[in-house]
Design a protein around this motif. Sequence first.
Motif, short mmCIF file in Angstrom:
data_model
loop_
_atom_site.label_atom_id
_atom_site.label_comp_id
_atom_site.label_asym_id
_atom_site.label_seq_id
_atom_site.Cartn_x
_atom_site.Cartn_y
_atom_site.Cartn_z
N ILE A 163 0.53 5.06 1.18
CA ILE A 163 -0.76 5.96 1.97
C ILE A 163 -0.29 7.53 1.96
O ILE A 163 1.05 8.08 1.92
CB ILE A 163 -0.76 5.30 4.03
CG1 ILE A 163 -0.02 4.14 3.75
CG2 ILE A 163 -1.35 6.59 4.26
CD1 ILE A 163 0.11 3.41 4.80
N HIS A 182 -9.56 6.64 5.02
CA HIS A 182 -8.22 6.28 5.96
C HIS A 182 -9.35 5.14 6.85
O HIS A 182 -9.61 5.53 7.44
CB HIS A 182 -7.54 7.99 6.16
CG HIS A 182 -6.92 7.72 5.52
ND1 HIS A 182 -5.56 6.88 4.93
CD2 HIS A 182 -5.89 9.12 4.83
CE1 HIS A 182 -4.42 7.63 3.45
NE2 HIS A 182 -4.43 8.67 4.40
N THR A 224 -6.01 5.69 1.60
CA THR A 224 -5.04 3.85 1.01
C THR A 224 -4.98 3.92 -0.14
O THR A 224 -6.30 3.13 -0.36
CB THR A 224 -5.15 3.55 2.73
OG1 THR A 224 -4.64 4.04 3.74
CG2 THR A 224 -3.52 1.53 3.06
N LYS A 231 -5.55 -5.71 4.67
CA LYS A 231 -5.21 -5.06 4.41
C LYS A 231 -5.80 -3.67 6.52
O LYS A 231 -5.05 -2.83 6.46
CB LYS A 231 -6.20 -3.81 3.41
CG LYS A 231 -5.97 -2.40 2.93
CD LYS A 231 -6.10 -2.31 1.56
CE LYS A 231 -6.21 -0.43 1.74
NZ LYS A 231 -7.68 -0.32 0.64
N CYS A 254 0.91 -0.94 0.13
CA CYS A 254 0.02 0.35 0.17
C CYS A 254 0.43 1.21 0.06
O CYS A 254 2.14 1.50 0.34
CB CYS A 254 -1.33 -0.10 1.81
SG CYS A 254 -1.81 -1.40 1.79
#
Length: 381
Positions: A152, A350, A157, A250, A150
């Motif tokens: 950010i 987020h 994200t 995740k 990922c």
Amino acid sequence: MKQIFRNIDKYNAGSVELVPEEPEDMWHAYNLVAVGDTLRSTTIRKVQTESATGSVSVNKVRTTLTIQVETIDFDTQGCVLRVKGRNIQENQYVKMGAYHTLDLELNRKFALGKHEWDSVAIDRIDMACDPTQHADLAAVIMQEGLAHVCLITPNMTLLRAKIETTIPRKRKGMCAQHDKGLTKFYDQIIQAVLRHVNFDIVKCVLIASPGFVKDQFAEYMFTMAVKMDWKILTDNKSKFVLVHSSSGFKHSLKEVLQDPSLAPRLADTKASAEVKALDEFYQMLMNDADRASYGVKHVEKAVDLQAVEVLLISDELFRAQDVQKRKRYIKIVDGVKENGGEVRIFSSLHVSGEQLGQLSGVAAILRFPIHDEDDDSEEEG
């Protein structure tokens, strides 16, 4: 995001022409476009033509349409914003009042017109067009056979790669198959990191897993980096941080970002500011409840008393279709800014934004205690 032009008059009416340049810009566009706005962009339209002999042919033509927005749909995976509405300007291919869907995509410019550009929308454009706003934190959340790579950013994200593979179990005399499967799995993760992480921008790469999976992966990765002469990995070895997570899914990113031992490493990254602000709010709620407020009514009261030091508010609230509701939240934001308070707009994409959403989407840390007589009254969602 690139701004081509901005024409907003003293009454805050006007239009802005923008070009989304990266996936996060589509998220900004989603937050800017509202029902009732006008949107102009290029599109493909099927046109039916009839020749002199009576034969009918259908061709696709590229044309520019201006629609009045009625529905908005955001595809987070494809990073496409689909906006449907009626055509409001003369066009040789599309009748006035006919419905059409405009697809806003990366590198396709669009002009957005509003009767009133509020302070939150203008701040969002200024932030989106600031070249310093980039993804400066990356994470590899993993467990044996599953990994998520990922990026950010300050507002979302972005899942860049999901690696899923079956690794044979360790059996007596069959360890080679297990090790071979594990090596293949690790190689796929390394390739995803090399492909998606820009080390010129990223300040920290988190590697999180349950148990010792992260340690074994990191050891393998840096051994291979030396062997294959991957200078990009060896030169940036100090940016990698190993941290515990409960799983390789995740959603485990939330607990990883809240790890207090990571705070010094994440201090310079933008995503940590949201997590820190929310953590401070919860601490205040536990230790001095009269200096922590949440729910629209309670926060509005605190704003009227000029008591708000830090406002935490979800961007989801500004996408409310009810204009009066939107104006209510804008008034809260403007009131806090006027009184010298700090405003933190959380992204609902987020993990911290999802958490704030469970608290009605608006909360505040106060300068001084306010005792609420109607604490038991029902809060507005």
